[in-house]
Scaffold this motif. Structure first.
Motif, PDB file in Angstrom:
ATOM      1  N   ARG A   5       0.860  -1.195   0.000  1.00 40.44           N
ATOM      2  CA  ARG A   5       0.000   0.000   0.000  1.00 40.44           C
ATOM      3  C   ARG A   5       0.887   1.233   0.000  1.00 40.44           C
ATOM      4  O   ARG A   5       1.842   1.334   0.764  1.00 40.44           O
ATOM      5  CB  ARG A   5      -0.954   0.003   1.184  1.00 40.44           C
ATOM      6  N   ASN A   6       0.561   2.161  -0.887  1.00 42.00           N
ATOM      7  CA  ASN A   6       1.286   3.422  -0.933  1.00 42.00           C
ATOM      8  C   ASN A   6       1.159   4.113   0.416  1.00 42.00           C
ATOM      9  O   ASN A   6       0.046   4.310   0.910  1.00 42.00           O
ATOM     10  CB  ASN A   6       0.710   4.294  -2.051  1.00 42.00           C
ATOM     11  N   ASP A   9      -1.180   7.661   0.182  1.00 41.28           N
ATOM     12  CA  ASP A   9      -2.637   7.687  -0.024  1.00 41.28           C
ATOM     13  C   ASP A   9      -3.312   6.330   0.151  1.00 41.28           C
ATOM     14  O   ASP A   9      -4.520   6.212  -0.018  1.00 41.28           O
ATOM     15  CB  ASP A   9      -2.966   8.266  -1.399  1.00 41.28           C
ATOM     16  N   THR A  11      -3.236   3.624  -1.641  1.00 37.87           N
ATOM     17  CA  THR A  11      -3.574   2.849  -2.842  1.00 37.87           C
ATOM     18  C   THR A  11      -2.813   1.524  -2.836  1.00 37.87           C
ATOM     19  O   THR A  11      -1.613   1.480  -2.563  1.00 37.87           O
ATOM     20  CB  THR A  11      -3.229   3.647  -4.108  1.00 37.87           C
ATOM     21  N   ILE A  13      -1.037  -1.583  -4.501  1.00 44.29           N
ATOM     22  CA  ILE A  13      -0.297  -1.842  -5.729  1.00 44.29           C
ATOM     23  C   ILE A  13       0.092  -3.318  -5.765  1.00 44.29           C
ATOM     24  O   ILE A  13       0.779  -3.813  -4.875  1.00 44.29           O
ATOM     25  CB  ILE A  13       0.964  -0.964  -5.826  1.00 44.29           C
ATOM     26  N   ARG A  58      -0.646   1.627 -10.665  1.00 46.44           N
ATOM     27  CA  ARG A  58      -1.955   2.054 -10.168  1.00 46.44           C
ATOM     28  C   ARG A  58      -2.869   2.374 -11.355  1.00 46.44           C
ATOM     29  O   ARG A  58      -2.442   2.933 -12.368  1.00 46.44           O
ATOM     30  CB  ARG A  58      -1.842   3.250  -9.233  1.00 46.44           C
ATOM     31  N   SER A  63      -3.996  -3.854  -9.532  1.00 45.74           N
ATOM     32  CA  SER A  63      -3.846  -2.771  -8.559  1.00 45.74           C
ATOM     33  C   SER A  63      -5.137  -1.968  -8.453  1.00 45.74           C
ATOM     34  O   SER A  63      -6.030  -2.080  -9.297  1.00 45.74           O
ATOM     35  CB  SER A  63      -2.687  -1.855  -8.962  1.00 45.74           C
ATOM     36  N   LEU A  76       3.099  10.235  -6.577  1.00 46.37           N
ATOM     37  CA  LEU A  76       2.444   9.058  -6.010  1.00 46.37           C
ATOM     38  C   LEU A  76       2.886   7.786  -6.729  1.00 46.37           C
ATOM     39  O   LEU A  76       3.088   6.742  -6.101  1.00 46.37           O
ATOM     40  CB  LEU A  76       0.929   9.204  -6.083  1.00 46.37           C
ATOM     41  N   ALA A  79       6.213   6.889  -5.500  1.00 46.96           N
ATOM     42  CA  ALA A  79       6.095   6.322  -4.151  1.00 46.96           C
ATOM     43  C   ALA A  79       5.621   4.875  -4.195  1.00 46.96           C
ATOM     44  O   ALA A  79       6.041   4.058  -3.359  1.00 46.96           O
ATOM     45  CB  ALA A  79       5.146   7.173  -3.307  1.00 46.96           C
ATOM     46  N   ASP A  80       4.760   4.538  -5.168  1.00 47.39           N
ATOM     47  CA  ASP A  80       4.352   3.134  -5.348  1.00 47.39           C
ATOM     48  C   ASP A  80       5.569   2.246  -5.594  1.00 47.39           C
ATOM     49  O   ASP A  80       5.740   1.186  -4.965  1.00 47.39           O
ATOM     50  CB  ASP A  80       3.411   2.989  -6.550  1.00 47.39           C
ATOM     51  N   GLU A  83       7.941   1.911  -2.608  1.00 47.63           N
ATOM     52  CA  GLU A  83       7.421   1.025  -1.572  1.00 47.63           C
ATOM     53  C   GLU A  83       7.657  -0.436  -1.935  1.00 47.63           C
ATOM     54  O   GLU A  83       7.982  -1.261  -1.059  1.00 47.63           O
ATOM     55  CB  GLU A  83       5.928   1.289  -1.370  1.00 47.63           C
TER      56      GLU A  83
END
Length: 263
Positions: A5-6, A9, A11, A13, A58, A63, A76, A79-80, A83
């Protein structure tokens, strides 16, 4: 499939890990998914030497698929990917390969977190502002076509623009998408700024690029970026356009494998 999870936010993935060896993060293009790397033969060739981390971006594949355009901001997306690297390769730098949108994301990831990246390969990518990019790449009004006619309407319009139908594998991958999520992603990409030339000139990560000889929009962009990045190698895949260059895996791998082994 696994997922993270991001942290910004939340989300989710999805991704898959295949093979053993040095990690290689593989990032697909618009409306595709991690399955292209298997379908086009990359996994079979690379899995014995590399631990392949195959991402569903995403809005794509398995996802999460938010429908608001701000969810697709490049920070974002980066960041996905970070992570996933924090989860799968926290102590070892990873090679990264991205095509089209995945190439832009891989380039952004490398610029912002160069210490995490062993080498960068970008196919059919661009460092320039994305305004009008999808109309130019697919066909004028393609986002409206997605919102009104769904994926079938989009594929029909793209085929008309190309002068021939989209290949069955790519078309099947596109049809698995959520049309409204894809439209939201495209609308956000349309306002993403470019990457400054000075940033590309300062990039020290070993970099290679490839592009189709008939990719009318992305060949100039790819050649321009490659001219700025120090010691960047460029491979032109003869007879292919933006849709088919990544499918020409034999030609791509002929340059990719030696590049990876050198880095």
């Amino acid at each position: 499939m696994q997922d993270v999870r991001n942290p910004v936010d939340g989300t989710r993935i999805a991704y898959q890990v295949v093979g053993t060896g040095t990690p290689l993060l593989m990032v697909h293009g618009t409306a595709l998914s991690h399955s292209i790397w298997r379908g086009f033969g990359y996994v079979k060739t690379l899995q014995e030497q590399y631990r392949l981390i195959l991402v569903d971006m995403r809005g794509h594949g398995r996802s999460d698929k938010p429908h608001d355009s701000d969810s697709y901001a490049m920070d974002l997306v980066v960041a996905d990917l970070l992570e996933i690297l924090d989860t799968e390769s926290p102590f070892e730098p990873s090679h990264v390969l991205g095509y089209s949108f995945g190439g832009r994301a891989a380039l952004s990831l490398t610029i912002e977190h160069s210490e995490r990246i062993r080498s960068l390969t970008v196919g059919g990518g661009s460092s320039r502002p994305m305004t009008g990019a999808f109309d130019a790449l697919f066909f004028p009004g393609c986002v409206d076509a997605l919102e009104r006619g769904g994926m079938d309407g989009f594929l029909e319009g793209w085929g008309i623009r190309r002068g021939k139908p989209v290949d069955p594998q790519t078309a099947a991958a596109f049809r698995r998408n959520d049309a409204l999520a894809l439209a939201a992603y495209m609308r956000r990409s349309d306002v993403e700024p470019g990457i400054d030339d000075a940033v590309l000139r300062a990039l020290t990560t070993p970099t290679s690029m490839f592009v189709g000889s008939k990719d009318r929009e992305r060949r100039p962009d790819t050649e321009y970026a490659a001219s700025l990045i120090p010691d960047c190698s460029l491979t032109v895949i003869e007879g292919t356009d933006h849709a088919s260059a990544v499918a020409a895996s034999e030609a791509v791998l002929a340059s990719l494998i030696p590049f990876l082994s050198q880095n």
